[in-house]
Design an enzyme around this catalytic site. Structure first.
Site, PDB file in Angstrom:
ATOM      1  N   LYS A  89       0.826  -1.212   0.000  1.00 31.22           N
ATOM      2  CA  LYS A  89       0.000   0.000   0.000  1.00 31.22           C
ATOM      3  C   LYS A  89       0.862   1.265   0.000  1.00 31.22           C
ATOM      4  CE  LYS A  89      -2.312   0.422   3.490  1.00 31.22           C
ATOM      5  NZ  LYS A  89      -2.940  -0.197   4.616  1.00 31.22           N
ATOM      6  N   THR A  91       3.955   1.519  -0.996  1.00 31.11           N
ATOM      7  CA  THR A  91       4.645   1.556  -2.286  1.00 31.11           C
ATOM      8  C   THR A  91       3.710   2.109  -3.362  1.00 31.11           C
ATOM      9  OG1 THR A  91       5.906  -0.365  -1.557  1.00 31.11           O
ATOM     10  CG2 THR A  91       5.959   0.132  -3.903  1.00 31.11           C
ATOM     11  N   ARG A 113       3.004   8.054   6.624  1.00 27.25           N
ATOM     12  CA  ARG A 113       3.215   8.026   8.075  1.00 27.25           C
ATOM     13  C   ARG A 113       4.681   7.850   8.425  1.00 27.25           C
ATOM     14  NH1 ARG A 113      -0.879   3.207   8.873  1.00 27.25           N
ATOM     15  NH2 ARG A 113       0.024   2.780   6.821  1.00 27.25           N
ATOM     16  N   LYS A 124      10.954  -6.107  10.849  1.00 30.87           N
ATOM     17  CA  LYS A 124      10.665  -5.895   9.442  1.00 30.87           C
ATOM     18  C   LYS A 124      11.517  -4.889   8.695  1.00 30.87           C
ATOM     19  CE  LYS A 124       7.058  -2.375   9.556  1.00 30.87           C
ATOM     20  NZ  LYS A 124       7.631  -1.476   8.565  1.00 30.87           N
ATOM     21  N   ALA A 345      -2.810   1.596  13.858  1.00 31.67           N
ATOM     22  CA  ALA A 345      -4.054   1.435  13.106  1.00 31.67           C
ATOM     23  C   ALA A 345      -5.067   0.564  13.838  1.00 31.67           C
ATOM     24  CB  ALA A 345      -3.754   0.875  11.723  1.00 31.67           C
ATOM     25  N   PHE A 376      -3.831  -0.667   7.247  1.00 34.12           N
ATOM     26  CA  PHE A 376      -4.425  -2.001   7.130  1.00 34.12           C
ATOM     27  C   PHE A 376      -5.451  -2.080   5.987  1.00 34.12           C
ATOM     28  CE2 PHE A 376      -3.628  -2.556  11.978  1.00 34.12           C
ATOM     29  CZ  PHE A 376      -2.305  -2.888  11.739  1.00 34.12           C
ATOM     30  N   PHE A 464       3.112  -8.482  -9.328  1.00 33.36           N
ATOM     31  CA  PHE A 464       4.314  -9.214  -8.925  1.00 33.36           C
ATOM     32  C   PHE A 464       4.835  -9.974 -10.147  1.00 33.36           C
ATOM     33  CE2 PHE A 464       4.570  -9.415  -4.150  1.00 33.36           C
ATOM     34  CZ  PHE A 464       3.633  -8.430  -3.923  1.00 33.36           C
ATOM     35  N   TRP A 492       6.404  -0.824  -8.606  1.00 33.53           N
ATOM     36  CA  TRP A 492       7.538  -1.364  -7.857  1.00 33.53           C
ATOM     37  C   TRP A 492       8.734  -1.540  -8.804  1.00 33.53           C
ATOM     38  CZ3 TRP A 492      10.324  -6.030  -8.106  1.00 33.53           C
ATOM     39  CH2 TRP A 492      11.218  -6.231  -7.024  1.00 33.53           C
TER      40      TRP A 492
END
Lengths: 639, 639
Positions: A89, A91, A113, A124, A345, A376, A464, A492
């Site tokens: 999201k 990206t 954010r 992560k 969130a 989310f 992808f 991407w």
């Protein structure tokens, strides 16, 4: 006043067909000096506070100066119910903003954010987008930024320290001693009240005397004793580190605290109500007022005890004074980005700040676009964005982009579980059957949900390399059959160019008129509001309240907070409260285990099951890979 | 290479005879844009990182560029044993730097510590000097500055979280599971070790294989298990808030931690070993190496467990990467100031950074002066400055200025107790008897102590409006009879002009040759070093060790840390360990209750009695007075 004219040019990015790692891409692209970029988009030098030459805070004076300018179009990016891997999201938000500018020559801004350093050093790595759609430099984005989260931590913990210290001092001092210390005599022998102390008297409906010495003993006592019921304290300490051993602690074990031990917890800093307040504030004055209204506990007579009662409103605002200014950065293609606020969130609403969106809408002007995102899936972040943030700011999106991936759709169609390091064959090879089932369940429901707000929907299929053409076509067709526009996007791998069609679809939809409406009326009761969200958005058949939730609802209603909007705290991994239920579950009963309140932020948050407010460190946290070359200062491992 | 030429001009300050409040003075004087000031003293634009236009970080490239320049003179400001009110050491440091520049036209720099926000919002307000000798703007100085303390907090707490999480994971996982998670297989099926993991193997004297799969089961186990003895953990969490309820806590009460409850504590952030490391580091590489060496506990076999063993050295350095750069600000007269690091003066050494002093010495050049300060009285801060900081940096002061006040001297001469809001008549009216006794005890002893290091001493009599001429003269005479130069200084009321004589005395003394020597040799045993400080500096007759202290001394000696310098943690309110003993006590036995170690910072710290590492909030903290006008953004109450 004429609209702002931009002198900005998109930066040419030399892309490789074999997309390198995020950090490699970030490192290969030298950011422009941020002061130059700011000038190019009409920000005056005196409206900019540099923090080095790659990020800068923007003064709110700019908002005053552009007050009469027309707003640009407002684009909200949301998600379908994600896999634990995330569906791109952020990206997409960045790629879309890049494309609107570099491919369509429309002024554009991304509003994102600020990430918490807890997860960055835990599970992560960074959160600056990915591939050729990134905020750069990613190190600056992921580390400290301009100190907003640290300022929130300081202000949050000052209030927490004040609460425990006050309970202690009230327990160990007689009324007179307490009062005399709170309002000491000045050199002239008078006991003068500060403004914040006068406000407390006013809330107690006691007339404010010139010399507090004149108060009756009874009034002195009422003034000096907050009489907090320790079991009702809802204010936690916070820290921006993933520290699982602070999830539940006992404080006060030192001999100086004389046995006043209490169970409490630390949350991750972005879970502080102050972060939600920052994200929703319209000005410094508004922020100060919201801070004062924070309810931290109930007193022994059932009345709310606020931050203002501790005399700490001003100090907290002083600690947070610079947070109100958004931080300007840039994408890899030189598109301007505001990074501002990052509320959780679940127990908060999960969107970046109102102020950043407002400023960006003015800066892009009427031909421009501001792309902002919700946390989310739409059921969580999107609903809250519209019912909380948009309601509070008055800024209604012109179009909603929902990010879907073939991977997540297959999971919702019945594919096996997905997790870090675990992506079974179904996800790496074509499987139209799983895909179709995922479209017909989760995607369909999320689109229906968006449409309940009367907004046009675009499905961005975030491509992808393993996706087949047939799969991509199927999702497009499905989107169309659900009343949305489906577009495949490859930002991407290809940056703005890869999102050219998506940007075109956004431009087409945003120019349409819409029939926006909120999901619920604020004047409905707390339970009615909960039930509306549960049945209409989540697909529940009904709602079940714990005894404690019933009590809280009653108390908040009696205290006059019943007309606040709701901020549902629910898992992001399912439309229901059960993370294992994929697709679009129906017929379930939504359990409300607890109902809490953030009066300063301005919402009530019902908890649907257990919500984790402090992440942990696993056996091998990603910090094992993070290092800096002390000579070149190149950082590794923040991927 | 020629010495740097300054284009800087002193700023003319319009002074009022009736000195206004600190905040008023600070507010009346508009600071110059810091980038201009930097240019004027020979810093290139690309060596400066602005944080707004009133403060900026300075790149260490500057140190490389000026490598061949001659150093200026190095002036150390220390205190006599203070009253609880403080005797104006920071104000003197700033006033003296102002005077050397504005009155004597010598390039000059003040190097001061960054204050903790804990006390700022608790008991004492800001710490930017006072009167007409201040760092401006005081709000920027006192609030967040450029984020160094926040970065230290983040790095400190990442290590703390890693310790508890690791103990938990070791306790709940079998050897194989633990090892396999620590060194997961890559896509090619190999278990590759990161650099930090290879270093652990090397410390364990295990040969590093290409594929960790090849390690023997026994070696895997030794590698994967840190086997920490929880009772030996000395690493605390930190927070930059005065929060007394965190002095002793129990962590791990959450159900996810499965009963792994442990007693621990939070310190104030400036008490973190990382702050001492920052203050003593010579470069980013040095800082990274020191971080890796931090010892946090002992394992079940008596071996030290280090930060490097947790794999977190690189990540901590990344979090702290910008802290290594000093922050440039200015005094009210436009003199440049470095604000950098602020380690506690009890469990750490209490001086600002080596790097700031080094940079400043190069920037002022051979005709210039750098005024730096040591924490508390000379017995604490001064001794540590010389035996720890100067030993580590190689920079030896040319002259020591000891700040004395008539007030403190009278207290040491037998005057009644002094405290906030409590200054008995003896202190407000002439009393030559008390004054003389104070000179003959505390001042005399502190001067003797300085002379043990072979350095010239100037007594700066920091003038108060209540001091009589006879009193001032007496102190001057006494100073002279003790082998020092006594000078009255009125920089609080008159800025640089008020310190003109002091500055002249500094210039005269600094040009003399000195016979500097350290107090003790590092190769002496820990006990010998403790006893040297106790008897020679404090005036003790002997030293008594607790059982626990004996054990620690033995352990650290065995672990090979016996040759580190000492950082004595003792009250600042007496030359002895007993704060009630004023003057120059003798014949007492110094109790060593505990001995701890900071291997990264590079010192052992023996504790003389209880040392408080977390301040508290009193009944009416100063935050009651702190507020911001949301329109003008003027801040009140940070006095």
């Amino acid at each position: 006043m004429a609209d702002v004219k931009w002198n900005l040019k998109a930066v040419d990015v030399k892309r490789e067909a074999n997309v390198p790692s995020d950090i490699q891409i970030s490192r290969n692209q030298k950011p422009r000096p941020i002061a130059e970029l700011a000038r190019d988009i009409g920000i005056k030098d005196e409206e900019l506070e540099a923090y080095g030459d790659k990020k800068a805070k923007v003064s709110l004076n700019l908002l005053k100066r552009l007050d009469k300018s027309e707003n640009g179009k407002y684009v909200l990016v949301v998600g379908m119910t994600p896999t634990p891997l995330g569906e791109g999201k952020s990206t997409t938000t960045i790629g879309l903003a890049q494309s609107l500018f570099s491919q369509h020559s429309n002024p554009s801004f991304a509003c994102v954010r600020q990430p918490s350093q807890g997860p960055t050093f835990g599970i992560k790595g960074g959160a600056a987008g990915g591939g050729y759609s990134q905020v750069i430099p990613m190190e600056e984005f992921n580390l400290h930024l301009t100190g907003d989260i640290h300022a929130i931590t300081a202000a949050n913990n000052l209030l927490a320290a004040a609460i425990d210290a006050r309970i202690f001092h009230e327990a160990t001092q007689a009324d007179d001693a307490l009062f005399n210390r709170l309002v000491p005599k000045n050199k002239e022998g008078k006991r003068l009240l500060t403004d914040i102390q006068k406000r407390r008297l006013q809330r107690l409906k006691i007339e404010v005397p010139e010399d507090a010495e004149k108060l009756s003993p009874e009034d002195r006592k009422r003034f000096a004793r907050l009489d907090i019921d320790p079991d009702t304290i809802t204010w936690s300490r916070v820290i921006d580190t993933s520290d699982r051993f602070l999830r539940k602690i006992e404080v006060g074990h030192g001999p100086t605290e004389k046995g006043h031990v209490r169970k409490t917890d630390f949350r991750i800093s972005v879970g502080s109500e102050l972060m939600a307040i920052l994200a929703l504030s319209l000005s410094l004055a508004d922020m100060r007022e919201r801070i004062g209204k924070i309810v931290v506990a109930t007193d022994k007579f059932g009345q709310p005890v606020t931050a203002d009662d501790f005399g700490v409103t001003g100090a907290m605002t002083v600690l947070m004074k610079d947070t109100i200014k958004p931080t300007l950065m840039q994408t890899i293609e030189g598109t301007p980005v505001f990074v501002h606020a990052g509320p959780f969130a679940n127990i908060a609403h999960g969107a970046s700040s109102v102020i950043a969106d407002k400023l960006a809408l003015k800066l892009v002007g009427k031909d421009g676009y501001v792309v902002t995102e919700a946390g989310f899936g739409f059921d969580i972040g999107g609903e809250k964005f519209l019912d909380i943030k948009a309601r509070s700011s008055g800024l209604i999106p012109d179009v909603v982009v929902i990010v879907a991936t073939v991977r997540a759709l297959k999971m919702h169609g019945g594919g096996p579980p997905v997790g870090p390091g675990n992506l079974p064959a179904e996800y790496r090879t074509p499987n139209l059957d799983l895909l179709e089932k995922g479209c017909d369940s989760n995607l369909k429901k999320q689109i229906e949900n968006i449409k309940k707000f009367g907004l046009p929907v675009i499905v961005c299929i975030n491509q992808f390399s393993t996706d087949s053409q047939k799969e991509l076509n199927l999702v497009k067709e499905k989107a169309s059959s659900f009343g949305a526009v489906g577009v495949v996007s490859n930002h991407w791998a290809k940056g703005g160019e890869g999102a050219k069609d998506l940007a075109q679809a956004v431009k087409d939809s945003a120019s349409q008129k819409n029939d926006f409406k909120f999901l619920y009326d604020l004047n409905k009761s707390i339970k009615e509001k909960i039930e509306t969200i549960a049945t209409e958005i989540y697909g529940a058949k009904d709602v079940e309240y714990s005894e404690s939730a019933e009590k809280s609802i009653k108390r908040y209603t009696e205290q006059g907070f019943g007309n606040l909007p709701l901020c549902m705290a629910k898992t992001q991994l399912s439309l229901s409260h059960d993370p294992s239920k994929k697709g679009a579950p129906t017929g379930f009963t939504l359990p409300i285990s607890e109902v809490s309140i953030s009066v300063g932020a301005g919402f009530i948050f019902p908890l649907c099951g257990e919500i984790m407010t402090m992440p942990g460190l696993n056996t091998r946290p990603c910090f094992y890979d993070i290092d800096i070359d002390p000579v070149t200062e190149v950082i590794d491992g923040l991927f």
